[in-house]
Write a protein that holds these residues in place. Structure first.
Motif, PDB file in Angstrom:
ATOM      1  N   MET A 189       0.849  -1.230  -0.024  1.00  0.00           N
ATOM      2  CA  MET A 189      -0.022  -0.015  -0.074  1.00  0.00           C
ATOM      3  C   MET A 189       0.922   1.319   0.068  1.00  0.00           C
ATOM      4  O   MET A 189       0.619   2.222  -0.765  1.00  0.00           O
ATOM      5  N   VAL A 190       2.060   1.221   0.685  1.00  0.00           N
ATOM      6  CA  VAL A 190       2.632   2.465   0.926  1.00  0.00           C
ATOM      7  C   VAL A 190       3.450   2.903  -0.431  1.00  0.00           C
ATOM      8  O   VAL A 190       3.680   4.076  -0.831  1.00  0.00           O
ATOM      9  N   ASN A 191       3.687   1.744  -1.232  1.00  0.00           N
ATOM     10  CA  ASN A 191       4.243   1.811  -2.597  1.00  0.00           C
ATOM     11  C   ASN A 191       3.389   2.920  -3.357  1.00  0.00           C
ATOM     12  O   ASN A 191       3.834   3.578  -4.274  1.00  0.00           O
ATOM     13  N   LEU A 192       2.212   2.865  -3.279  1.00  0.00           N
ATOM     14  CA  LEU A 192       1.153   3.495  -4.118  1.00  0.00           C
ATOM     15  C   LEU A 192       1.259   4.887  -3.966  1.00  0.00           C
ATOM     16  O   LEU A 192       1.078   5.648  -4.815  1.00  0.00           O
ATOM     17  N   GLY A 193       1.782   5.248  -2.790  1.00  0.00           N
ATOM     18  CA  GLY A 193       2.259   6.635  -2.552  1.00  0.00           C
ATOM     19  C   GLY A 193       3.157   7.270  -3.502  1.00  0.00           C
ATOM     20  O   GLY A 193       3.351   8.276  -4.325  1.00  0.00           O
ATOM     21  N   ILE A 194       4.166   6.468  -3.628  1.00  0.00           N
ATOM     22  CA  ILE A 194       5.332   6.493  -4.603  1.00  0.00           C
ATOM     23  C   ILE A 194       4.816   6.504  -5.997  1.00  0.00           C
ATOM     24  O   ILE A 194       5.055   7.417  -6.813  1.00  0.00           O
ATOM     25  N   TYR A 195       3.854   5.540  -6.296  1.00  0.00           N
ATOM     26  CA  TYR A 195       3.167   5.516  -7.661  1.00  0.00           C
ATOM     27  C   TYR A 195       2.562   6.791  -7.925  1.00  0.00           C
ATOM     28  O   TYR A 195       2.835   7.381  -8.925  1.00  0.00           O
ATOM     29  N   GLY A 196       1.742   7.363  -6.955  1.00  0.00           N
ATOM     30  CA  GLY A 196       1.259   8.694  -7.256  1.00  0.00           C
ATOM     31  C   GLY A 196       2.099   9.592  -7.527  1.00  0.00           C
ATOM     32  O   GLY A 196       1.935  10.560  -8.330  1.00  0.00           O
ATOM     33  N   LEU A 197       2.911   9.798  -6.630  1.00  0.00           N
ATOM     34  CA  LEU A 197       4.046  10.823  -6.814  1.00  0.00           C
ATOM     35  C   LEU A 197       4.922  10.779  -8.283  1.00  0.00           C
ATOM     36  O   LEU A 197       4.920  11.781  -8.867  1.00  0.00           O
ATOM     37  N   VAL A 198       5.239   9.510  -8.560  1.00  0.00           N
ATOM     38  CA  VAL A 198       5.643   9.587  -9.933  1.00  0.00           C
ATOM     39  C   VAL A 198       4.814   9.812 -10.907  1.00  0.00           C
ATOM     40  O   VAL A 198       5.335  10.636 -12.026  1.00  0.00           O
ATOM     41  N   ARG A 199       3.593   9.396 -10.808  1.00  0.00           N
ATOM     42  CA  ARG A 199       2.651   9.550 -11.965  1.00  0.00           C
ATOM     43  C   ARG A 199       2.347  10.926 -12.046  1.00  0.00           C
ATOM     44  O   ARG A 199       2.273  11.523 -13.055  1.00  0.00           O
ATOM     45  N   VAL A 200       2.045  11.704 -11.035  1.00  0.00           N
ATOM     46  CA  VAL A 200       1.542  12.900 -11.103  1.00  0.00           C
ATOM     47  C   VAL A 200       2.607  13.915 -11.197  1.00  0.00           C
ATOM     48  O   VAL A 200       2.632  14.863 -12.224  1.00  0.00           O
ATOM     49  N   GLY A 201       3.808  13.689 -10.687  1.00  0.00           N
ATOM     50  CA  GLY A 201       4.915  14.657 -10.884  1.00  0.00           C
ATOM     51  C   GLY A 201       5.739  14.321 -12.074  1.00  0.00           C
ATOM     52  O   GLY A 201       5.791  15.556 -12.821  1.00  0.00           O
ATOM     53  N   PHE A 202       5.726  13.388 -12.701  1.00  0.00           N
ATOM     54  CA  PHE A 202       6.452  13.027 -13.872  1.00  0.00           C
ATOM     55  C   PHE A 202       6.099  12.975 -15.068  1.00  0.00           C
ATOM     56  O   PHE A 202       6.048  13.656 -16.119  1.00  0.00           O
ATOM     57  N   ASP A 203       4.632  12.041 -14.642  1.00  0.00           N
ATOM     58  CA  ASP A 203       3.889  11.766 -16.102  1.00  0.00           C
ATOM     59  C   ASP A 203       2.928  12.798 -16.419  1.00  0.00           C
ATOM     60  O   ASP A 203       2.815  13.367 -17.601  1.00  0.00           O
ATOM     61  N   LEU A 204       2.033  13.206 -15.572  1.00  0.00           N
ATOM     62  CA  LEU A 204       1.068  14.281 -15.801  1.00  0.00           C
ATOM     63  C   LEU A 204       1.485  15.604 -15.600  1.00  0.00           C
ATOM     64  O   LEU A 204       1.172  16.463 -16.655  1.00  0.00           O
ATOM     65  N   LEU A 205       2.425  15.885 -14.791  1.00  0.00           N
ATOM     66  CA  LEU A 205       2.844  17.408 -14.546  1.00  0.00           C
ATOM     67  C   LEU A 205       4.062  17.654 -15.318  1.00  0.00           C
ATOM     68  O   LEU A 205       4.675  18.680 -15.757  1.00  0.00           O
ATOM     69  N   GLY A 206       4.527  16.475 -15.859  1.00  0.00           N
ATOM     70  CA  GLY A 206       5.872  16.634 -16.789  1.00  0.00           C
ATOM     71  C   GLY A 206       7.223  17.134 -16.116  1.00  0.00           C
ATOM     72  O   GLY A 206       7.911  17.790 -16.752  1.00  0.00           O
ATOM     73  N   GLY A 207       7.587  16.972 -15.043  1.00  0.00           N
ATOM     74  CA  GLY A 207       8.262  17.410 -14.057  1.00  0.00           C
ATOM     75  C   GLY A 207       8.121  18.951 -13.830  1.00  0.00           C
ATOM     76  O   GLY A 207       7.073  19.245 -14.203  1.00  0.00           O
ATOM     77  N   GLY A 208       9.255  19.437 -13.196  1.00  0.00           N
ATOM     78  CA  GLY A 208       8.651  20.971 -12.920  1.00  0.00           C
ATOM     79  C   GLY A 208      10.039  21.551 -12.138  1.00  0.00           C
ATOM     80  O   GLY A 208      11.215  21.032 -12.638  1.00  0.00           O
ATOM     81  N   PRO A 209       9.942  22.642 -11.786  1.00  0.00           N
ATOM     82  CA  PRO A 209      11.120  23.606 -11.284  1.00  0.00           C
ATOM     83  C   PRO A 209      11.753  22.612 -10.130  1.00  0.00           C
ATOM     84  O   PRO A 209      11.398  21.748  -9.589  1.00  0.00           O
ATOM     85  N   ALA A 210      12.877  23.235  -9.704  1.00  0.00           N
ATOM     86  CA  ALA A 210      13.948  22.443  -9.044  1.00  0.00           C
ATOM     87  C   ALA A 210      13.354  22.553  -7.602  1.00  0.00           C
ATOM     88  O   ALA A 210      13.628  21.397  -6.759  1.00  0.00           O
ATOM     89  N   TRP A 211      12.460  23.465  -7.071  1.00  0.00           N
ATOM     90  CA  TRP A 211      12.342  23.567  -5.791  1.00  0.00           C
ATOM     91  C   TRP A 211      11.256  22.216  -5.398  1.00  0.00           C
ATOM     92  O   TRP A 211      11.098  22.042  -4.250  1.00  0.00           O
ATOM     93  N   TRP A 212      10.244  21.955  -6.595  1.00  0.00           N
ATOM     94  CA  TRP A 212       9.223  20.891  -6.319  1.00  0.00           C
ATOM     95  C   TRP A 212      10.399  19.761  -5.762  1.00  0.00           C
ATOM     96  O   TRP A 212       9.952  19.054  -4.653  1.00  0.00           O
ATOM     97  N   TRP A 213      11.467  19.408  -6.262  1.00  0.00           N
ATOM     98  CA  TRP A 213      12.112  18.344  -6.305  1.00  0.00           C
ATOM     99  C   TRP A 213      13.077  18.337  -5.164  1.00  0.00           C
ATOM    100  O   TRP A 213      13.499  17.430  -4.168  1.00  0.00           O
ATOM    101  N   LEU A 214      13.542  19.712  -4.713  1.00  0.00           N
ATOM    102  CA  LEU A 214      14.349  19.823  -3.530  1.00  0.00           C
ATOM    103  C   LEU A 214      13.473  19.741  -2.156  1.00  0.00           C
ATOM    104  O   LEU A 214      13.685  19.014  -1.204  1.00  0.00           O
ATOM    105  N   LEU A 215      12.215  20.020  -2.226  1.00  0.00           N
ATOM    106  CA  LEU A 215      11.187  19.740  -1.180  1.00  0.00           C
ATOM    107  C   LEU A 215      10.886  18.297  -1.166  1.00  0.00           C
ATOM    108  O   LEU A 215      10.960  17.898   0.027  1.00  0.00           O
ATOM    109  N   VAL A 216      10.846  17.707  -2.329  1.00  0.00           N
ATOM    110  CA  VAL A 216      10.580  16.114  -1.999  1.00  0.00           C
ATOM    111  C   VAL A 216      11.862  15.505  -1.431  1.00  0.00           C
ATOM    112  O   VAL A 216      11.745  14.667  -0.566  1.00  0.00           O
TER     113      VAL A 216
END
Lengths: 678, 320
Positions: free
Chosen positions: A254-281
């Motif tokens: 179940m906890v993996n799906l949190g990672i799935y969501g992060l990757v899916r939304v962050g990379f696939d749907l939003l197509g990556g983003g500025p550096a501060w997103w990923w520094l926060l992460v």
């Protein structure tokens, strides 16, 4: 006929029909049927996942299933990876679960509700990654939360702590849902459509502020599902109190799906983003990795220790995901793909060893009735198979060579070390810190699992129950054996996964790079020219072991081994179990080292004899290491809410006139606001 | 190439296995002379090993497989390290596998095996030693990995032969601030990892100060011989690693037998010099209190972190 839809239909059929059937079946057969159905769901879903990893894709739209928008499904290699992991874990844990509920009677996990919820929970674990529209995703996400909540509550009759844990879990998971709902709604509204395809196309026209808002909202929700500090509070509560089969599913799938969501939304749907997103992460990941493993080092409850270790491992994964985002932002796709591949491989490895560790802990709990390491000990003699399997899981968790965890941490370290190729002051500061975090958490993990294995399973029993423990039934051992085989396969031939990993990374949007290649027996990183062959390390160790044994045998050939000797113990001889080191004493030096971070609480109560202040009747000493983040962050909020509730009681005096007055003034205020505001 | 490469590996492993007890003997002798004692002679550790191997193997009641296997695992990991770490030649058949992270992990594996064995005995001493050892090990690992990080930046790889060969080609790397900081950090980590003063006293039997010794108190006979031998090999390999990383001159880069033999002589001399320097320093050092050790390790960790930052800001472009 493609494999994926057939397998998914089978899984859905088994899960839904099974859930319904289990509500009416008699208790005698319920455990077996539920286990087999759940295993079937796992196998079917896992097959679909493996097919997707192998390169096939599938998408479908079922218009009648959900009102207004219909349900959308899509399976690519990224979903396939998470489905395959969940499927394997579900299948093995289901086999284990049959044995687990057999001796339990009609309560707990063996209850009607518990058994009916199990295949449904398994089904949601497998289908969340297939969702391809906001409404479908949220619906499945919520179903997963509800079924798991039912399962966490299964043993509420046995222990009052279960209810408190379930309450924490319910509140935290629904706060996460609210954030997710808000984030994805904003996204869908801005993009003008709610299918993932519409979101992808609509993303281009969105302002950076809105995209940042969407990312932060969803990232917070997903990391709380993954159990990341500071939103981890539910995890060390719910995992220990849930039945062990359920904790294994939650912690490994179940906890993996949190990672799935992060990757899916962050990379696939939003197509990556500025550096501060990923520094926060990355900051969240690093904090969780170190804080989680430190709390695990302090914990003496076996399952709580494992739960905190989940926090740590998810932290490491998120650190890798964040690094991937940072590299992608800097335009270095090869490194980004490598970091993401490392993170995803760590998800796979963590699932295998954590499910094994939780099921082994469940065996101990079933045999001894005790989770406190201070009262265990000596189990390797009474439960040799369980102890051996726990050792296999622990080897994976400490990230040392013949274990599977080592490979993904090695990959992650390689990606960070070579990450300095990305220019910029940010990387020059962040990446060394990330390497330090990984190294520190790996070092502490070694201490944690030496404690869990050495204090819990070795030495002599410290409690009466531990002295008469009996080995678990065959089916439980079989389930654990499957997981151990999975760990061994991942540890020795990780190269087999290379193609699937590459496809998953590609599905996340890093196209055209193949970060990891392998010929089955080794892992090769073409971009940074590094090679790791775990099988070679194992072979070298085995050869060296054989040579040493042969030499020693030859050198002392005429001597038989004496096994009836008593322990020397500096001449003290025959120490009692009470004198052995406990988990608490084992962790004491570490507690002192990290005094400032952990802020342990100590109480000394001295009761003098009544006539004299100098003669002491009793001295009580108490040492507790509370979760400091919880104290500082949650206590004040909870206190504030409670205080607000208390003072609000004064509003309800019981007089009908006052209530009517509230209504009147409320209406007037609303009208005034409407008139003035609009 | 191949035969010379295999010969280099065999030579290196043989030299480490035969030389490790001699190095310990040399260090003890150096200490004894500096303290004004006659000392037992350089060969004494070998005599000890021979004596212990002839004694009766003993497995005390109440111990399990972890206790039986730990000495074997310790020696096996140490021997694999003795093969992997490039001491004589950077051109051997195993050069592709000598990854620094793997080396650090194998060291940790040996430590962990002994700690588990200490807990397995169920005695108060065993648990105490294991607990202290794991505390120190948990803090050493970040330091070593950071130092590795610092060293691998100019080389562009974590592969040990590549790092060593690069350092031998460009000696300027070693005198850069990053190189010096990394040396200091790694040296402290080596002291801690091999259980020497000021972190742990290898010759103590006083319960307040024991770390390594407390873990292995229950071993006797051949098992004790293995534990001692394993610790000696680890120390030798670690000193050799320091010598290779920071004074790589003379290491054979090509596969010629003469170069390999010369490298062997040179590395023996370098390790002897390092060992004697360490022994001499130990005469003047006192052991740190256990709870001051983390401060020392934190200091060396900071040095390693500075080394990484320095190598990025000062030598990032110069390295390549």
């Amino acid at each position: 006929m493609s494999t994926i839809p057939a397998a998914l239909a089978t899984a859905t059929g088994l899960g839904v029909a099974g859930g319904a059937a289990l509500l009416v079946l008699p208790q005698r057969v319920r455990g077996g049927v539920a286990g087999m159905l759940t295993a079937g769901v796992g196998v079917a879903g896992g097959t679909a996942g493996v097919a997707a990893l192998g390169g096939s894709r599938w998408s479908a739209q079922v218009s009648g299933l959900l009102p207004l928008a219909g349900a959308h499904f899509e399976v690519d290699a990224l979903s396939g990876l998470f489905m395959a992991v969940a499927g394997a874990v579900v299948a093995a844990v289901a086999v284990y679960g049959i044995g687990y509920v057999a001796g339990h009677g009609p309560h707990g996990l063996g209850s009607r509700g518990g058994q009916a919820a199990l295949p449904l929970f398994a089904l949601t674990l497998l289908t969340v990654p297939t969702a391809a529209s906001v409404s479908t995703f949220l619906l499945l996400w919520e179903l997963m939360a509800l079924t798991s909540l039912l399962l966490v509550l299964a043993e509420h009759r046995a222990r009052p702590a279960v209810r408190e844990a379930a309450l924490w879990y319910a509140v935290m998971t629904h706060l996460g849902l609210v954030l997710l709902l808000a984030g994805l709604s904003v996204y869908a509204a801005q993009a003008g459509g709610e299918t993932f395809a519409a979101l992808r196309t609509g993303m281009a026209g969105m302002s950076p502020t809105v995209r940042g808002l969407v990312f932060v909202l969803t990232a917070v929700a997903f990391t709380s599902k993954a159990g990341l500090v500071p939103l981890h509070a539910w995890l060390p509560r719910a995992h220990p109190e849930a039945p062990s089969a359920v904790s294994a599913l939650m912690s490994a799938a179940m906890v993996n799906l949190g990672i799935y969501g992060l990757v899916r939304v962050g990379f696939d749907l939003l197509g990556g983003g500025p550096a501060w997103w990923w520094l926060l992460v990355m900051a969240m990941g690093g904090l969780s990795a170190v804080y989680g493993i430190l709390q695990a080092a302090m914990a003496s409850d076996l399952k709580r220790l494992l739960a905190y270790s989940t926090s740590e491992n998810m932290g490491l994964v998120v650190l890798g995901v964040g690094a991937a985002g940072l590299f992608a932002h800097a335009g270095n796709d090869a490194l980004a793909a490598l970091a993401l591949a490392a993170a995803l491989l760590h998800v796979v490895n963590h699932a295998a060893f954590k499910a094994l560790l939780f099921t082994a802990a469940g065996s101990v709990l079933r045999a001894v009735g005790e989770r406190n390491l201070d009262l265990l000990g000596g189990l390797r003699a009474r439960m040799p198979v369980t102890a051996g399997l726990f050792a296999v899981g622990a080897l994976g968790a400490v990230a040392l060579p013949p274990g599977n965890g080592f490979i993904s941490e090695w990959l992650m370290l390689q990606s960070m070390i070579h990450g300095l190729a990305v220019p910029g002051v940010t990387t020059a500061i962040v990446l060394p810190l990330a390497v330090a975090v990984i190294a520190l958490s790996a070092g502490l993990a070694a201490a944690v699992f030496v404690k869990a294995l050495g204090v819990g399973f070795f030495a002599r029993p410290r409690g009466e129950q531990a002295a008469v423990a009996e080995e678990s039934p065959r089916l439980m051992l079989a389930g654990m054996g499957l997981l151990a085989a999975l760990c061994a396969a991942l540890a020795l031939v990780p190269g087999l996964l290379a193609d699937g990993l590459d496809r998953a990374v590609e599905a996340a949007g890093h196209t055209g790079t193949r970060p990891v290649t392998g010929g089955g027996l080794r892992v090769r990183l073409d971009e940074v020219s590094a090679v790791l062959s775990p099988l070679w390390i194992l072979a070298a160790l085995v050869v060296a072991l054989g040579a040493v044994m042969a030499t020693v045998r030859w050198a002392s050939r005429h001597r038989r081994r004496r096994t009836r000797a008593r322990l020397w113990d500096c001449g003290g001889g025959a120490p009692t179990p009470r004198m052995a080191y406990t988990a608490t004493s084992f962790a004491e030096p570490l507690q002192r080292v990290f005094d400032d971070v952990l802020a342990p609480e100590q109480d000394v109560d001295v009761t003098p004899v009544r006539e004299s202040a100098y003669l002491v009747e009793r001295v009580a000493f108490r040492n507790r290491v509370p979760d400091r983040i919880e104290h500082r962050l949650y206590r004040p909020v909870l206190g504030l809410l409670a205080a607000a509730g208390q003072s609000a009681r004064r509003l309800a005096g019981g007089s009908v006139h006052v209530y009517l007055g509230y209504g009147f003034f409320g209406l007037v205020a609303l009208l005034v606001v409407l008139v003035v505001g609009w | 190439m191949n035969t010379v490469g295999y010969a280099a590996i065999a030579l290196q492993m043989g030299a480490v296995a035969a030389g490790a007890p001699l190095l310990t003997g040399l260090m003890r002798q150096t200490r004894a002379r500096l303290e004004g004692r006659a000392g037992p002679g350089v060969l004494q550790p070998w005599r000890d090993v021979r004596k212990l191997l002839r004694k009766e193997p003993i497995t005390p009641v109440g111990t399990g497989p972890a206790f039986r296997w730990a000495p074997l695992v310790l020696v096996a990991t140490s021997l694999v390290l003795a093969v992997l770490v490039p001491l004589i030649s950077t051109d051997t058949p195993v050069r592709g596998r000598a990854d620094l992270i793997v080396v650090v992990a194998l060291l940790a594996l040996g430590t962990m095996a002994l700690a588990l064995a200490g807990l397995d005995t169920g005695t108060a001493f065993g648990g105490m030693g294991a607990s202290r050892e794991m505390t120190i090990a948990a803090l050493v690992e970040p330091t070593i990995l950071m130092a590795v990080f610092a060293l691998s930046i100019p080389a562009g790889s974590t592969n040990l032969p590549v790092i060593v060969a690069g350092a031998a080609d460009q000696p300027a790397r070693l005198t850069s601030p990053a190189g010096l900081l990394a040396i200091a950090a790694l040296a402290v980590a080596v002291l801690a990892e091999s259980g020497r003063l000021p972190v742990d006293n290898p010759s103590t039997h006083l319960e307040l100060t024991m770390v390594h010794e407390a873990m292995v108190l229950e071993y006797a006979g051949p098992d004790l011989a293995l534990v001692e031998f394993g610790a000696q090999v680890r120390l030798t390999v670690l000193l050799g690693l320091l010598a290779s990383l920071f004074a790589p001159w003379g290491i054979a880069a090509t596969a010629s037998l003469a170069a390999v033999l010369l490298a062997l002589v040179l590395v023996v001399l370098k390790v002897m010099a390092l060992g004697m320097a360490l022994a001499a320093a130990e005469v003047f050092w006192a052991k740190l209190r256990l709870f001051r050790v983390p401060e020392l390790l934190a200091g060396s960790f900071l040095l390693a972190l500075l080394a990484v930052t320095a190598s990025y800001f000062l030598g990032g472009e110069g390295g390549q």
